[in-house]
Design a protein around this motif. Structure first.
Motif, PDB file in Angstrom:
ATOM      1  N   PRO A   1       1.026  -1.066   0.012  1.00 31.02           N
ATOM      2  CA  PRO A   1      -0.218   0.093   0.025  1.00 31.02           C
ATOM      3  C   PRO A   1       0.577   1.438   0.187  1.00 31.02           C
ATOM      4  N   PHE A   2       0.324   2.218  -0.232  1.00 29.40           N
ATOM      5  CA  PHE A   2       0.534   3.294  -0.408  1.00 29.40           C
ATOM      6  C   PHE A   2       1.413   3.875  -1.442  1.00 29.40           C
ATOM      7  N   ALA A   3       1.477   5.183  -2.394  1.00 30.57           N
ATOM      8  CA  ALA A   3       1.950   5.870  -3.372  1.00 30.57           C
ATOM      9  C   ALA A   3       2.443   5.056  -4.456  1.00 30.57           C
TER      10      ALA A   3
ATOM     11  N   GLY B   1      13.820   8.989 -13.652  1.00 34.47           N
ATOM     12  CA  GLY B   1      12.965   8.941 -12.126  1.00 34.47           C
ATOM     13  C   GLY B   1      12.556   7.756 -13.065  1.00 34.47           C
ATOM     14  N   MET B   2      10.568   8.018 -12.411  1.00 32.75           N
ATOM     15  CA  MET B   2       9.718   6.792 -11.969  1.00 32.75           C
ATOM     16  C   MET B   2       8.568   6.746 -12.688  1.00 32.75           C
TER      17      MET B   2
ATOM     18  N   TRP C   1       9.691  -6.584 -11.689  1.00 34.64           N
ATOM     19  CA  TRP C   1       9.334  -6.124 -10.713  1.00 34.64           C
ATOM     20  C   TRP C   1       7.366  -5.105 -11.035  1.00 34.64           C
ATOM     21  N   ALA C   2       7.945  -4.760 -11.664  1.00 35.80           N
ATOM     22  CA  ALA C   2       6.490  -4.148 -12.014  1.00 35.80           C
ATOM     23  C   ALA C   2       5.051  -5.266 -12.450  1.00 35.80           C
TER      24      ALA C   2
ATOM     25  N   ILE D   1      -1.975   0.431  -5.061  1.00 33.32           N
ATOM     26  CA  ILE D   1      -2.119   1.685  -5.247  1.00 33.32           C
ATOM     27  C   ILE D   1      -2.659   2.242  -6.574  1.00 33.32           C
ATOM     28  N   ASN D   2      -2.386   3.527  -6.681  1.00 34.93           N
ATOM     29  CA  ASN D   2      -3.698   3.652  -7.968  1.00 34.93           C
ATOM     30  C   ASN D   2      -1.841   4.058  -8.711  1.00 34.93           C
ATOM     31  N   PHE D   3      -1.278   3.226  -9.600  1.00 27.43           N
ATOM     32  CA  PHE D   3      -0.433   3.409 -10.297  1.00 27.43           C
ATOM     33  C   PHE D   3       0.089   2.716 -11.089  1.00 27.43           C
ATOM     34  N   ASP D   4       0.333   2.836 -12.484  1.00 26.20           N
ATOM     35  CA  ASP D   4       0.349   2.027 -13.379  1.00 26.20           C
ATOM     36  C   ASP D   4       1.004   1.054 -14.091  1.00 26.20           C
TER      37      ASP D   4
END
Length: 340
Positions: A2-4, A239-240, A301-302, A311-314
């Motif tokens: 969770p988180f970020a 960056g990420m 990993w992704a 979490i809200n990340f693609d």
């Protein structure tokens, strides 16, 4: 998980940016960045600047993080002045010292002064002697193989299934490339050293008052190829959350970084400080070849995160970008030759 949006949950603790705090309740601060853990900063009301960090491991993180190895790395790095104090551990987390300073961004790591501080700090870590005098072995291929075995081929969401079929290389191709990398990169002669393995910008804390940088977040630390750790860091210049590989360091910038690194590494290992052109070019070639393995490692990993993280990340899109960059840069990287 969770988180970020980042792999590091610690970067906002280091900067203490108030806009990043979820809540401040008397003597507790809950931080939101990080794709792996929940992090809380605790302090007494009389000394709000004296923060102790409590990290609670995220759900399913045991799939991607070796917690025993993390603790060993944490303790070794602290003993050598490279990490904060570890106060205690518990079943699903740990408590440790807050590290003063500012977490870096993609432009900061390009600053000539900070660039030199980072290269020297990495050299310091790489020069740390192996535990108990053992001969270290790289864990890159074991870890990558484990991640590959955990990669999901099907998702509950049909849209994700369509994307993984259309945008992610086939498992057969991924395995073929992984086997090829191990065969080729293992022969480059890169030393096996204690590595951070996750040196994204926000995992670097710059203390401008004391004039040094320190690295945080040791979840992926292990013995690994020297060139992988450096190549991975160079990839993180992009960056990420919004990848921009136009920020990948130029040959000129890399050579400046690597020369400072080699001078510090050789001095720390008592091999003098003179750096020959051949040594510099050899490391340059090794680093840019091992940068390929970095793309695969975090691509896998992704894909795992895409399956388990809420979490809200693609993550799926991030994996696609990493694999695409691998195939885009592979021809130029493989054309590089170690000097005779």
């Amino acid at each position: 998980m969770p988180f970020a949006l980042r792999r590091s949950a610690l970067d906002h603790c280091a900067t203490r940016e108030p806009t990043r705090l979820v809540s401040i309740l008397q003597n507790q601060m809950l931080f939101t960045d990080g794709t792996t853990n929940k992090l809380v900063g605790c302090y007494v009301e009389a000394s709000p600047e004296d923060v102790v960090l409590v990290r609670v491991y995220g759900n399913k993180t045991e799939l991607i993080v070796d917690r025993d190895n993390e603790l060993k790395s944490f303790q070794v790095l602290h003993a050598n002045g490279c990490a904060p104090r570890l106060y205690c551990t518990f079943q699903n987390g740990l408590c440790y010292e807050f590290m003063q300073g500012d977490a870096l961004g993609t432009q900061d790591v390009r600053d000539p002064t900070i660039l030199r501080l980072i290269s020297r700090e990495m050299a310091h870590i790489h020069a740390i002697h192996a535990h108990n005098g053992c001969i270290p072995k790289p864990n890159l291929w074991i870890k990558m193989r484990k991640y590959f075995s955990l990669v999901a081929t099907e998702f509950t969401d049909q849209a994700s299934n369509t994307r993984i079929q259309q945008e992610v290389p086939s498992q057969a191709l991924l395995e073929q490339e992984m086997v090829w990398m191990k065969e080729h990169l293992s022969k480059l002669g890169s030393p096996v050293v204690l590595c951070h393995n996750d040196l994204l910008c926000k995992n670097i804390i710059h203390n401008s008052k004391e004039g040094h940088v320190r690295f945080i977040d040791y979840e992926y630390s292990s013995y690994n190829y020297q060139a992988f750790d450096i190549g991975n860091h160079f990839n993180e210049f992009a960056g990420m959350s919004e990848l921009d590989y136009g920020l990948y360091p130029s040959r000129e910038m890399q050579l400046e970084w690597l020369r400072v690194y080699l001078q510090a590494y050789k001095a720390s290992t008592k091999k003098g400080e003179e750096v020959s052109d051949r040594e510099l070019e050899t490391l340059y070639v090794q680093v840019n070849k091992f940068a390929l393995a970095s793309h695969f490692f975090w691509g896998f990993w992704a894909l795992i995160q895409a399956k388990y993280s809420s979490i809200n990340f693609d993550f799926l899109g991030y994996a696609v970008l990493r694999f695409n960059q691998y195939f885009k840069t592979k021809p130029a990287a493989m054309a590089l030759q170690i000097p005779e």
